[in-house]
Design a protein around this motif. Structure first.
Motif, mmCIF file in Angstrom:
data_model
loop_
_atom_site.group_PDB
_atom_site.id
_atom_site.type_symbol
_atom_site.label_atom_id
_atom_site.label_comp_id
_atom_site.label_asym_id
_atom_site.label_seq_id
_atom_site.Cartn_x
_atom_site.Cartn_y
_atom_site.Cartn_z
ATOM 1 N N UNK A 67 0.725 -1.263 0.092
ATOM 2 C CA UNK A 67 -0.073 0.021 0.108
ATOM 3 C C UNK A 67 1.087 1.070 -0.199
ATOM 4 N N UNK A 68 1.789 1.294 0.768
ATOM 5 C CA UNK A 68 2.929 2.404 1.074
ATOM 6 C C UNK A 68 3.773 2.530 -0.451
ATOM 7 N N UNK A 69 3.923 1.236 -1.187
ATOM 8 C CA UNK A 69 4.637 1.536 -2.297
ATOM 9 C C UNK A 69 3.847 2.061 -3.495
ATOM 10 N N UNK A 70 2.362 1.909 -3.349
ATOM 11 C CA UNK A 70 1.578 2.265 -4.490
ATOM 12 C C UNK A 70 1.333 3.887 -4.038
ATOM 13 N N UNK A 71 1.235 4.128 -2.874
ATOM 14 C CA UNK A 71 1.181 5.563 -2.382
ATOM 15 C C UNK A 71 2.240 6.486 -3.035
ATOM 16 N N UNK A 72 3.436 5.598 -2.856
ATOM 17 C CA UNK A 72 4.874 6.365 -3.009
ATOM 18 C C UNK A 72 4.716 6.688 -4.506
ATOM 19 N N UNK A 73 4.504 5.575 -5.351
ATOM 20 C CA UNK A 73 4.420 5.799 -6.933
ATOM 21 C C UNK A 73 3.384 6.660 -7.483
#
Length: 134
Positions: A67-73
């Protein structure tokens, strides 16, 4: 996973999973619990036979990391319009076996469902190429 190993299907699945994970996370504002007398049935046979709706299981640590990876992207590599469209589509399809509700999204956006789907596909493709060249 380096940015060169992402593919378009992976990005689509990542954002869909992130929308489901966001629904599994606890609420940002907790509702205060008040002391009240619980409702009860007056029929002695009625206890324990009311409808039960199960809750979602909490998000795992792996789901939160993705989820954090998707937010960061989304924050670093997408413009505001693409980011809003991707999150709307993914939240529309969260926990829905048939996927996003394209017609409902199109009505809300004042557009046509094929155009909304095409714009979503183009946003994911733009993200893919930005990740590929970064």
């Amino acid at each position: 996973m380096s940015s060169s190993t992402y593919d378009i299907k992976y990005l689509d699945d990542l954002f869909s999973e992130a929308a489901e994970t966001e629904r599994r996370l606890p609420a940002a504002i907790r509702k205060q619990k008040m002391v009240t007398w619980p409702e009860y049935l007056s029929d002695w046979k009625g206890y324990g036979w009311d409808d039960y709706t199960p809750r979602l299981s909490p998000a795992t640590t792996i789901q939160v990391d993705r989820f954090e990876l998707a937010l960061d992207m989304g924050i670093k590599h997408m413009d505001a319009e693409d980011r809003k469209l991707v999150w709307l589509v993914c939240h529309s399809g969260a926990f829905n076996e048939r996927g996003p509700r394209w017609t409902k999204l199109a009505r809300a956006m004042g557009s046509e469902r094929r155009i909304v789907k095409r714009r979503y596909d183009q946003a994911i493709i733009r993200l893919y190429y930005k990740l590929l060249h970064s």
